[in-house]
Design a protein around this motif. Structure first.
Motif, PDB file in Angstrom:
ATOM      1  N   GLN A 184      84.781  12.995  34.146  1.00 54.02           N
ATOM      2  CA  GLN A 184      83.604  12.188  33.842  1.00 54.02           C
ATOM      3  C   GLN A 184      82.723  12.895  32.819  1.00 54.02           C
ATOM      4  O   GLN A 184      82.750  14.132  32.694  1.00 54.02           O
ATOM      5  CB  GLN A 184      82.803  11.935  35.117  1.00 54.02           C
ATOM      6  N   ALA A 185      81.954  12.111  32.103  1.00 52.53           N
ATOM      7  CA  ALA A 185      81.002  12.677  31.149  1.00 52.53           C
ATOM      8  C   ALA A 185      80.099  13.685  31.853  1.00 52.53           C
ATOM      9  O   ALA A 185      79.643  13.443  32.971  1.00 52.53           O
ATOM     10  CB  ALA A 185      80.176  11.574  30.512  1.00 52.53           C
TER      11      ALA A 185
ATOM     12  N   LYS B  42      81.736  14.863  26.600  1.00 49.57           N
ATOM     13  CA  LYS B  42      81.246  13.543  26.201  1.00 49.57           C
ATOM     14  C   LYS B  42      82.441  12.624  25.976  1.00 49.57           C
ATOM     15  O   LYS B  42      83.533  13.088  25.657  1.00 49.57           O
ATOM     16  CB  LYS B  42      80.445  13.663  24.910  1.00 49.57           C
ATOM     17  N   PRO B  43      82.243  11.312  26.080  1.00 47.45           N
ATOM     18  CA  PRO B  43      83.358  10.388  25.806  1.00 47.45           C
ATOM     19  C   PRO B  43      83.976  10.608  24.423  1.00 47.45           C
ATOM     20  O   PRO B  43      85.192  10.443  24.256  1.00 47.45           O
ATOM     21  CB  PRO B  43      82.700   9.014  25.926  1.00 47.45           C
ATOM     22  N   GLU B  44      83.184  11.006  23.464  1.00 50.93           N
ATOM     23  CA  GLU B  44      83.716  11.233  22.116  1.00 50.93           C
ATOM     24  C   GLU B  44      84.581  12.486  22.009  1.00 50.93           C
ATOM     25  O   GLU B  44      85.181  12.737  20.965  1.00 50.93           O
ATOM     26  CB  GLU B  44      82.583  11.286  21.087  1.00 50.93           C
TER      27      GLU B  44
ATOM     28  N   THR C 254      87.171  12.732  23.862  1.00 48.90           N
ATOM     29  CA  THR C 254      88.479  12.236  24.237  1.00 48.90           C
ATOM     30  C   THR C 254      89.458  12.358  23.074  1.00 48.90           C
ATOM     31  O   THR C 254      89.189  11.865  21.982  1.00 48.90           O
ATOM     32  CB  THR C 254      88.395  10.769  24.692  1.00 48.90           C
TER      33      THR C 254
ATOM     34  N   THR D  83      90.682  13.137  28.502  1.00 53.75           N
ATOM     35  CA  THR D  83      90.008  11.849  28.526  1.00 53.75           C
ATOM     36  C   THR D  83      88.697  11.993  29.281  1.00 53.75           C
ATOM     37  O   THR D  83      88.679  12.447  30.428  1.00 53.75           O
ATOM     38  CB  THR D  83      90.875  10.780  29.200  1.00 53.75           C
TER      39      THR D  83
ATOM     40  N   SER E  29      85.487   9.965  30.647  1.00 53.34           N
ATOM     41  CA  SER E  29      84.987   8.630  30.959  1.00 53.34           C
ATOM     42  C   SER E  29      83.460   8.630  30.995  1.00 53.34           C
ATOM     43  O   SER E  29      82.835   9.621  31.367  1.00 53.34           O
ATOM     44  CB  SER E  29      85.534   8.154  32.297  1.00 53.34           C
ATOM     45  N   SER E  30      82.890   7.491  30.630  1.00 55.53           N
ATOM     46  CA  SER E  30      81.420   7.385  30.588  1.00 55.53           C
ATOM     47  C   SER E  30      80.854   6.917  31.922  1.00 55.53           C
ATOM     48  O   SER E  30      81.576   6.516  32.810  1.00 55.53           O
ATOM     49  CB  SER E  30      81.004   6.434  29.479  1.00 55.53           C
TER      50      SER E  30
END
Length: 128
Positions: free
Chosen positions: A13-14, A87-89, A91, A125, A127-128
């Protein structure tokens, strides 16, 4: 010739953390400057971090500075990437790379084409 195998990727998770490892075989890792790169779907491979042969000098992309830490244990023939505050970015598929002739005092260590040896990569990966 050196062979590289990454591990440690996964789904997080983020705000979470992961530690990637890059294990080398075939030759002594201390001969090589090591780098981490990442590639997200539809994007070009980008530099993340690099470390010199002794581990005394490191360099980071601005996007990960203060959150990621590259380190190495030459006795274990392994390089690490500690990733915090993900962060999601972030990924992407993360790959480690090695080169015997690079130097962190030059400007080409952040270019993928400067490295001769690559691992297969590990998926991260966030996730937000």
């Amino acid at each position: 010739q050196v062979q590289l195998v990454e591990s440690g990727g996964g789904l997080v998770q983020a705000g979470g953390s992961l530690r990637l490892s890059c294990a080398a075989s075939g030759r002594t890792l201390s001969r090589y400057v090591m780098g981490w790169f990442r590639q997200a779907p539809g994007k070009e491979r980008e530099f993340v971090a690099a470390i010199n042969r002794s581990g005394s000098i490191t360099s980071y992309a601005d996007s990960v500075k203060g959150r990621f830490t590259i380190s190495r244990d030459n006795a274990k023939n392994t390089v690490y990437l500690q990733m915090n505050s993900l962060k999601p970015e972030d990924t992407a598929v993360y790959c480690c790379a090695a080169d015997q002739f690079l130097s962190l005092s030059k400007s080409d260590y952040n270019r993928a084409r400067s490295y001769d040896y690559w691992g297969q990569g590990t998926q991260v990966t966030v996730s937000s």
